[in-house]
Enzyme design. Sequence first.
Site, PDB file in Angstrom:
ATOM      1  N   CYS A  30      95.825  37.876  -8.721  1.00  0.00           N
ATOM      2  CA  CYS A  30      96.005  39.015  -9.627  1.00  0.00           C
ATOM      3  C   CYS A  30      96.710  38.549 -10.906  1.00  0.00           C
ATOM      4  O   CYS A  30      97.581  37.681 -10.862  1.00  0.00           O
ATOM      5  CB  CYS A  30      96.884  40.081  -8.975  1.00  0.00           C
ATOM      6  SG  CYS A  30      96.279  40.690  -7.403  1.00  0.00           S
TER       7      CYS A  30
ATOM      8  N   ASN B 244      81.552  39.114  -9.901  1.00  0.00           N
ATOM      9  CA  ASN B 244      82.081  40.476  -9.918  1.00  0.00           C
ATOM     10  C   ASN B 244      83.363  40.547 -10.724  1.00  0.00           C
ATOM     11  O   ASN B 244      84.138  39.590 -10.777  1.00  0.00           O
ATOM     12  CB  ASN B 244      82.316  40.984  -8.487  1.00  0.00           C
ATOM     13  CG  ASN B 244      83.728  40.721  -8.003  1.00  0.00           C
ATOM     14  OD1 ASN B 244      84.650  41.478  -8.309  1.00  0.00           O
ATOM     15  ND2 ASN B 244      83.915  39.640  -7.261  1.00  0.00           N
TER      16      ASN B 244
ATOM     17  N   LEU C 111      89.715  45.078  -8.475  1.00  0.00           N
ATOM     18  CA  LEU C 111      90.528  45.520  -7.331  1.00  0.00           C
ATOM     19  C   LEU C 111      90.731  47.032  -7.290  1.00  0.00           C
ATOM     20  O   LEU C 111      91.810  47.530  -6.993  1.00  0.00           O
ATOM     21  CB  LEU C 111      91.884  44.787  -7.327  1.00  0.00           C
ATOM     22  CG  LEU C 111      91.788  43.290  -7.055  1.00  0.00           C
ATOM     23  CD1 LEU C 111      93.031  42.561  -7.531  1.00  0.00           C
ATOM     24  CD2 LEU C 111      91.559  43.010  -5.581  1.00  0.00           C
TER      25      LEU C 111
END
Length: 301
Positions: A129, A69, A73
């Site tokens: 992130c 995927n 976010l």
Amino acid sequence: MLNTSVEIAGVQFKNPVMTASGTFGSGSEYSEFVDLNTLGAVVTKGVANVPWAGNPTPRIAETYGGMINAIGLQNPGMETFCKRDIPFLKQFSTKIIVNVCGKTTEDYCQVVERLAEEPVDLLEINISCPNVKEGGIAFGQDPKAVEQITREVKKRAKQPIIMKLSPNVTDITVMAKAAEAGGADALSLINTLTGMKINVQKRCFALANKTGGLSGPAIKPVAVRMVYQVANAVKLPIIGMGGIATAEDALEFILAGATAISVGTANFNNPTATAEIVKGIEEYLIENKIDDIRELIGAVK
């Protein structure tokens, strides 16, 4: 008397089974399939200081033994989360762990400060992130950045903090030690492994982002190994995850040193997976005449 409860950073969980961030929404999508009261905790989807649109589509592709995927976010931001999702989750007796994401240290700190007065139990800091100030390398791939962001978040957090480690590093124990040095209360691992899929008929990438996060059963042996390494390198409690689909999978992580586990990709093809794993762990304890699940944590050395 069978005891399935575990403790992480002073917070008691009725059992060690949680949901993995990004695979369970914030609980409402799954509440018609699973009684959330039966779970140790619901770990929410990533929450940022402002709404994030996520990546362009296509952003999900199936692979052997899992999926890739690149959702990016996508989330509605902390204000919507606090008004809509926390009140929903407070109806249940399960603990609430909020996954926090950001593009800069300041982003993370804003969310943590906003959540300080909210009735949530722990914060899981997603350091996979990309750090925009460092040219896009993930916070979790540089031990100095891991220690620094852990320290800054810890200063501002009212709730205990769990640092979620990226497996896309040479030595996971270096990152775990950096989080410990920064003051983390617990660790969760592993996040997804970076992968790629190419469509040979169209001769193009399966994902618009080219790469994505590989999750599902294919990554479980890597995750178990990393949990074992980290459990033997730091003194912090660990939430293990990566390809858990059955009670047996969950028990592997616990025996390797995890205090609790999170179920992720399995939720997509079996929405009741978490509840089945809770039941399966209880059955294993009864069959093996084990009164307390804590006897199994890190029992394999």
